[in-house]
Design a protein around this motif. Structure first.
Motif, PDB file in Angstrom:
ATOM      1  N   THR B  41       0.843  -1.198   0.000  1.00 51.25           N
ATOM      2  CA  THR B  41       0.000   0.000   0.000  1.00 51.25           C
ATOM      3  C   THR B  41       0.876   1.243   0.000  1.00 51.25           C
ATOM      4  OG1 THR B  41      -0.056   0.108   2.404  1.00 51.25           O
ATOM      5  CG2 THR B  41      -1.765  -1.206   1.339  1.00 51.25           C
ATOM      6  N   ASP B  44       2.536   1.753   3.269  1.00 48.89           N
ATOM      7  CA  ASP B  44       3.721   0.897   3.427  1.00 48.89           C
ATOM      8  C   ASP B  44       4.944   1.574   2.817  1.00 48.89           C
ATOM      9  OD1 ASP B  44       2.146  -1.006   4.557  1.00 48.89           O
ATOM     10  OD2 ASP B  44       2.006  -2.282   2.774  1.00 48.89           O
ATOM     11  N   VAL B  45       4.738   2.089   1.596  1.00 51.72           N
ATOM     12  CA  VAL B  45       5.852   2.731   0.888  1.00 51.72           C
ATOM     13  C   VAL B  45       6.296   3.973   1.640  1.00 51.72           C
ATOM     14  CG1 VAL B  45       6.588   3.811  -1.263  1.00 51.72           C
ATOM     15  CG2 VAL B  45       5.069   1.840  -1.325  1.00 51.72           C
ATOM     16  N   LEU B  47       6.036   4.575   4.805  1.00 54.91           N
ATOM     17  CA  LEU B  47       6.704   4.155   6.031  1.00 54.91           C
ATOM     18  C   LEU B  47       8.148   3.740   5.750  1.00 54.91           C
ATOM     19  CD1 LEU B  47       6.098   3.686   9.041  1.00 54.91           C
ATOM     20  CD2 LEU B  47       5.467   1.346   8.490  1.00 54.91           C
TER      21      LEU B  47
END
Lengths: 336, 105
Positions: B41, B44-45, B47
């Motif tokens: 997601t 995620d990227v 983070l």
């Protein structure tokens, strides 16, 4: 091409060898990195760091070969596994950055010695834990639909993968302590013996738990080990593990300097063999076999030519550096 | 003064490559949109990018300070390096030994 020669077994061997050498070699230097954090004073820290300084980065070569080998020879496995363990791999890489620069910064950036000492120790520990989590996630299997990973970026996180993460901390700790017993003497060696006993207990307990948990988790693994005649044919693996564990314990309590490291390698070899027996021929456990995940025979043949030139060269220069830096590490030159 | 130019050139070259090949991952065969991992997601990227940025913000300036300090010190006179029996000192030891006298600091 594929009628003449099936290259999948060859690539399986290369990949298995690369991953195994990585686990053993970077395993012991990551373990040494963790034990470094427990060293009481500057001279012993210098000795401990010196024992791996010439070889640690060469050891990480095998991670690159393993990762790229998976991508090139088994792209379907790479496409499913790597997204599934995205965050543990990321964590491992960030931790390895800290650990890698600590070698350089610790001695040349004198004002911040303490910070880089911690970076070295915790970087090693976090990288080890993350690798153990990857191992656990791999053994427990990934949710897959069609040819894609179907979980989320946090599906890897289970009690089992955390357990294998902790287990690998003890495992690499045992390898690292074995290395220090081999390469040092005096107080540093005595301390390594003490820590290696704790690590060995942790490793044996972890092997036991994983060996019981994995067949309970997977029907395929259970029938691989417990169906007839497999149970008789494969019984030597757990038996040998028990024997090696016993002799390693005895060596740790005695004066042997080579046996503890050899015993640790033995335990890793048998555990690795155990995982291979449990999962073969799966490369994406319980979904895709090595043959299903393989790239085309032409691709594998093309890559094999380069790899067969490269592998002996890596093996020769790695062995050479170990040979050059053989024997005990000394730190008799005084430090301020 | 021209020292940073090399870094700028490398990073600029990388940007040109990455932007210039869009919208393709494999030119003419696979579009970037089709090659993204489905499980990944944007948070995620974000983070993971944050993680890299944080680590580099610490490592890069430290390296820079270190290099500037080395430059300020200037080149030390190179004496005969002490290598006994073809076996050099372990790197960490060697780094703690001053090249001129060969004695430990």
């Amino acid at each position: 091409m594929n009628e003449i020669l099936d290259l999948v077994p060859i690539w399986t061997l290369i990949l298995a060898l690369a991953v195994f050498l990585y686990v053993l070699l970077d395993g012991f230097d990551l373990g040494v990195g963790m034990l470094y954090g427990l060293a009481p004073d500057v001279p012993s820290r210098n000795t401990i760091m010196n024992s791996i300084a010439p070889i640690w980065d060469g050891n990480e070569t095998w991670l690159v070969l393993g990762g790229l080998g998976l991508l090139a020879a088994f792209p379907l496995a790479f496409a499913i596994i790597i997204p599934a363990v995205y965050f543990p791999i990321l964590l491992m890489l960030l931790a390895l950055i800290f650990r890698g620069v600590a070698f350089e910064f610790r001695f040349r950036d004198a004002e911040n010695k303490t910070f880089w000492d911690h970076a070295f120790c915790y970087g090693s520990a976090v990288a080890t834990f993350a690798q153990g989590v990857v191992l656990g996630a791999f053994i427990q299997g990934f949710p897959v639909t069609g040819r894609q990973f179907a979980g989320t970026s946090f599906s890897f996180l289970t009690l089992f993968s955390v357990l294998t993460g902790v287990a690998l901390v003890f495992g690499y700790g045992l390898l690292g302590a074995g290395w220090l017993i081999l390469k040092t003497d005096g107080e540093v060696q005595a301390a390594a013996r003490r820590y290696s006993r704790i690590c060995l207990i942790g490793v044996v307990v972890a092997i036991g738990i994983v060996s019981i948990w994995t067949p309970l988790m997977s029907q395929a693994v259970a029938s691989r080990w417990f169906s007839w005649p497999n149970i008789a044919l494969l019984a030597p693996v757990p038996l040998a593990t028990a024997v090696v564990g016993f002799f390693t314990w005895r060596a740790l309590n005695g004066r042997a300097e080579v046996t503890p490291f050899a015993g640790a390698i033995g335990l890793f070899t048998l555990s690795y063999l155990g995982i291979a027996i449990s999962l073969f021929p799966m490369i994406v456990p319980y979904h895709f076999t090595l043959w299903e995940a393989a790239s085309s025979p032409r691709t594998q043949a093309f890559l094999l030519i380069g790899t067969l030139f490269l592998l002996p060269i890596i093996l020769v220069y790695s062995s050479w550096s170990y040979w050059v830096f053989r024997g005990k590490v000394r730190a008799e030159i005084g430090y301020d | 003064m021209s020292a940073p130019i090399g870094f700028v050139a490398v990073i600029a070259g990388w940007c040109v490559t990455e932007v210039g090949r869009q919208p393709w991952t494999v030119y003419g065969l696979l579009r970037t949109a089709a090659s993204v991992s489905p499980s990944l997601t944007s948070s995620d990227v974000a983070l993971s990018l944050l993680g890299y940025v944080a680590v580099y913000l610490l490592i890069y300036p430290t390296g820079l300070i270190l290099m500037l300090r080395l430059i300020r010190k200037g080149v030390t006179q190179v004496a005969d390096s002490k290598i006994e029996a073809g076996r050099p000192e372990a790197p960490v030891l060697a780094g703690a030994v001053t090249p001129v006298t060969g004695e430990a600091r």
